[in-house]
Design a protein around this motif. Sequence first.
Motif, PDB file in Angstrom:
ATOM      1  N   LEU A   1     -23.353  43.592  -3.089  1.00  0.00           N
ATOM      2  CA  LEU A   1     -24.683  43.505  -2.473  1.00  0.00           C
ATOM      3  C   LEU A   1     -25.677  42.822  -3.412  1.00  0.00           C
ATOM      4  O   LEU A   1     -26.478  41.986  -2.983  1.00  0.00           O
ATOM      5  N   ALA A   2     -25.626  43.170  -4.683  1.00  0.00           N
ATOM      6  CA  ALA A   2     -26.520  42.550  -5.667  1.00  0.00           C
ATOM      7  C   ALA A   2     -26.233  41.059  -5.792  1.00  0.00           C
ATOM      8  O   ALA A   2     -27.162  40.242  -5.874  1.00  0.00           O
ATOM      9  N   SER A   3     -24.956  40.680  -5.775  1.00  0.00           N
ATOM     10  CA  SER A   3     -24.593  39.264  -5.861  1.00  0.00           C
ATOM     11  C   SER A   3     -25.099  38.493  -4.646  1.00  0.00           C
ATOM     12  O   SER A   3     -25.610  37.378  -4.771  1.00  0.00           O
ATOM     13  N   ARG A   4     -24.945  39.072  -3.474  1.00  0.00           N
ATOM     14  CA  ARG A   4     -25.430  38.409  -2.250  1.00  0.00           C
ATOM     15  C   ARG A   4     -26.955  38.232  -2.289  1.00  0.00           C
ATOM     16  O   ARG A   4     -27.469  37.182  -1.927  1.00  0.00           O
ATOM     17  N   LYS A   5     -27.640  39.268  -2.720  1.00  0.00           N
ATOM     18  CA  LYS A   5     -29.100  39.209  -2.815  1.00  0.00           C
ATOM     19  C   LYS A   5     -29.525  38.127  -3.812  1.00  0.00           C
ATOM     20  O   LYS A   5     -30.425  37.329  -3.541  1.00  0.00           O
ATOM     21  N   ALA A   6     -28.862  38.078  -4.955  1.00  0.00           N
ATOM     22  CA  ALA A   6     -29.189  37.081  -5.974  1.00  0.00           C
ATOM     23  C   ALA A   6     -28.877  35.672  -5.486  1.00  0.00           C
ATOM     24  O   ALA A   6     -29.639  34.730  -5.733  1.00  0.00           O
ATOM     25  N   TYR A   7     -27.777  35.511  -4.768  1.00  0.00           N
ATOM     26  CA  TYR A   7     -27.411  34.195  -4.248  1.00  0.00           C
ATOM     27  C   TYR A   7     -28.469  33.697  -3.269  1.00  0.00           C
ATOM     28  O   TYR A   7     -28.911  32.556  -3.351  1.00  0.00           O
ATOM     29  N   MET A   8     -28.888  34.557  -2.337  1.00  0.00           N
ATOM     30  CA  MET A   8     -29.907  34.145  -1.359  1.00  0.00           C
ATOM     31  C   MET A   8     -31.242  33.869  -2.042  1.00  0.00           C
ATOM     32  O   MET A   8     -31.961  32.950  -1.654  1.00  0.00           O
ATOM     33  N   ALA A   9     -31.578  34.633  -3.067  1.00  0.00           N
ATOM     34  CA  ALA A   9     -32.820  34.372  -3.809  1.00  0.00           C
ATOM     35  C   ALA A   9     -32.738  33.014  -4.489  1.00  0.00           C
ATOM     36  O   ALA A   9     -33.715  32.264  -4.531  1.00  0.00           O
ATOM     37  N   GLY A  10     -31.567  32.673  -5.003  1.00  0.00           N
ATOM     38  CA  GLY A  10     -31.381  31.388  -5.665  1.00  0.00           C
ATOM     39  C   GLY A  10     -31.464  30.228  -4.699  1.00  0.00           C
ATOM     40  O   GLY A  10     -32.005  29.162  -5.028  1.00  0.00           O
ATOM     41  N   VAL A  11     -30.941  30.415  -3.498  1.00  0.00           N
ATOM     42  CA  VAL A  11     -30.968  29.341  -2.506  1.00  0.00           C
ATOM     43  C   VAL A  11     -32.408  29.014  -2.111  1.00  0.00           C
ATOM     44  O   VAL A  11     -32.755  27.851  -1.924  1.00  0.00           O
ATOM     45  N   GLY A  12     -33.240  30.027  -2.020  1.00  0.00           N
ATOM     46  CA  GLY A  12     -34.606  29.809  -1.554  1.00  0.00           C
ATOM     47  C   GLY A  12     -35.625  29.517  -2.638  1.00  0.00           C
ATOM     48  O   GLY A  12     -36.786  29.257  -2.352  1.00  0.00           O
ATOM     49  N   ARG A  13     -35.207  29.514  -3.888  1.00  0.00           N
ATOM     50  CA  ARG A  13     -36.179  29.331  -4.960  1.00  0.00           C
ATOM     51  C   ARG A  13     -36.599  27.874  -5.100  1.00  0.00           C
ATOM     52  O   ARG A  13     -35.929  26.981  -4.624  1.00  0.00           O
ATOM     53  N   ARG A  14     -37.701  27.664  -5.781  1.00  0.00           N
ATOM     54  CA  ARG A  14     -38.168  26.311  -6.062  1.00  0.00           C
ATOM     55  C   ARG A  14     -37.313  25.696  -7.164  1.00  0.00           C
ATOM     56  O   ARG A  14     -36.858  26.385  -8.057  1.00  0.00           O
ATOM     57  N   ASN A  15     -37.114  24.404  -7.078  1.00  0.00           N
ATOM     58  CA  ASN A  15     -36.355  23.701  -8.115  1.00  0.00           C
ATOM     59  C   ASN A  15     -37.195  23.600  -9.377  1.00  0.00           C
ATOM     60  O   ASN A  15     -38.411  23.435  -9.315  1.00  0.00           O
ATOM     61  N   THR A  16     -36.521  23.695 -10.515  1.00  0.00           N
ATOM     62  CA  THR A  16     -37.214  23.555 -11.788  1.00  0.00           C
ATOM     63  C   THR A  16     -37.372  22.075 -12.131  1.00  0.00           C
ATOM     64  O   THR A  16     -36.651  21.225 -11.601  1.00  0.00           O
ATOM     65  N   ASP A  17     -38.302  21.776 -13.008  1.00  0.00           N
ATOM     66  CA  ASP A  17     -38.476  20.396 -13.464  1.00  0.00           C
ATOM     67  C   ASP A  17     -37.203  19.876 -14.113  1.00  0.00           C
ATOM     68  O   ASP A  17     -36.850  18.710 -13.965  1.00  0.00           O
ATOM     69  N   ARG A  18     -36.517  20.748 -14.815  1.00  0.00           N
ATOM     70  CA  ARG A  18     -35.277  20.343 -15.485  1.00  0.00           C
ATOM     71  C   ARG A  18     -34.211  19.922 -14.471  1.00  0.00           C
ATOM     72  O   ARG A  18     -33.489  18.950 -14.678  1.00  0.00           O
ATOM     73  N   GLU A  19     -34.101  20.659 -13.361  1.00  0.00           N
ATOM     74  CA  GLU A  19     -33.147  20.300 -12.310  1.00  0.00           C
ATOM     75  C   GLU A  19     -33.521  18.975 -11.657  1.00  0.00           C
ATOM     76  O   GLU A  19     -32.648  18.134 -11.408  1.00  0.00           O
ATOM     77  N   ILE A  20     -34.810  18.804 -11.388  1.00  0.00           N
ATOM     78  CA  ILE A  20     -35.259  17.563 -10.757  1.00  0.00           C
ATOM     79  C   ILE A  20     -35.021  16.382 -11.691  1.00  0.00           C
ATOM     80  O   ILE A  20     -34.570  15.311 -11.259  1.00  0.00           O
ATOM     81  N   ASP A  21     -35.308  16.554 -12.975  1.00  0.00           N
ATOM     82  CA  ASP A  21     -35.048  15.485 -13.947  1.00  0.00           C
ATOM     83  C   ASP A  21     -33.564  15.141 -14.012  1.00  0.00           C
ATOM     84  O   ASP A  21     -33.192  13.970 -14.103  1.00  0.00           O
ATOM     85  N   ALA A  22     -32.700  16.164 -13.981  1.00  0.00           N
ATOM     86  CA  ALA A  22     -31.261  15.917 -14.027  1.00  0.00           C
ATOM     87  C   ALA A  22     -30.801  15.148 -12.796  1.00  0.00           C
ATOM     88  O   ALA A  22     -30.005  14.199 -12.898  1.00  0.00           O
ATOM     89  N   ALA A  23     -31.326  15.519 -11.627  1.00  0.00           N
ATOM     90  CA  ALA A  23     -30.969  14.808 -10.398  1.00  0.00           C
ATOM     91  C   ALA A  23     -31.531  13.389 -10.404  1.00  0.00           C
ATOM     92  O   ALA A  23     -30.869  12.444  -9.972  1.00  0.00           O
ATOM     93  N   ALA A  24     -32.758  13.223 -10.911  1.00  0.00           N
ATOM     94  CA  ALA A  24     -33.363  11.887 -10.985  1.00  0.00           C
ATOM     95  C   ALA A  24     -32.572  10.984 -11.917  1.00  0.00           C
ATOM     96  O   ALA A  24     -32.349   9.802 -11.616  1.00  0.00           O
ATOM     97  N   LEU A  25     -32.122  11.532 -13.018  1.00  0.00           N
ATOM     98  CA  LEU A  25     -31.296  10.764 -13.953  1.00  0.00           C
ATOM     99  C   LEU A  25     -29.982  10.366 -13.290  1.00  0.00           C
ATOM    100  O   LEU A  25     -29.494   9.245 -13.489  1.00  0.00           O
ATOM    101  N   ALA A  26     -29.409  11.244 -12.482  1.00  0.00           N
ATOM    102  CA  ALA A  26     -28.176  10.922 -11.763  1.00  0.00           C
ATOM    103  C   ALA A  26     -28.411   9.804 -10.751  1.00  0.00           C
ATOM    104  O   ALA A  26     -27.591   8.895 -10.626  1.00  0.00           O
ATOM    105  N   VAL A  27     -29.538   9.854 -10.048  1.00  0.00           N
ATOM    106  CA  VAL A  27     -29.866   8.791  -9.087  1.00  0.00           C
ATOM    107  C   VAL A  27     -30.068   7.471  -9.830  1.00  0.00           C
ATOM    108  O   VAL A  27     -29.563   6.423  -9.408  1.00  0.00           O
ATOM    109  N   TYR A  28     -30.791   7.517 -10.929  1.00  0.00           N
ATOM    110  CA  TYR A  28     -31.023   6.317 -11.736  1.00  0.00           C
ATOM    111  C   TYR A  28     -29.704   5.738 -12.240  1.00  0.00           C
ATOM    112  O   TYR A  28     -29.470   4.529 -12.168  1.00  0.00           O
TER     113      TYR A  28
END
Length: 102
Positions: free
Chosen positions: A32-59
């Motif tokens: 139950l705790a894992s499911r709750k944490a997974y759903m919280a992670g899905v709905g959270r805002r992306n961090t700048d670090r994640e966006i930078d990593a994705a932008a670098l991949a696109v570049y």
Amino acid sequence: MTSIIAHEIEERYPYPDNGERLVTQTRFGACLASRKAYMAGVGRRNTDREIDAAALAVYTGTSGMGFDEVEPLWSELNPDVKERYRFLARLAIVAARTEALK
């Protein structure tokens, strides 16, 4: 450097009692705790670090160069151009997340 997920887990869900795990938690409770944490992670805002990593991949993907060639250039990239790649990365992340939640 720790991974983005490991850093977030340590920051948001610190262990009580100096890291000692509770032995009274059942397998069902852990699921139950894992499911709750997974759903919280899905709905959270992306961090700048994640966006930078994705932008670098696109570049990297659009430059025709390898990651080892592109990565040193990323910090020196024109800020307006870098922001455009960040915008494209956000679009891709939102599209993937929207599809995953259907």
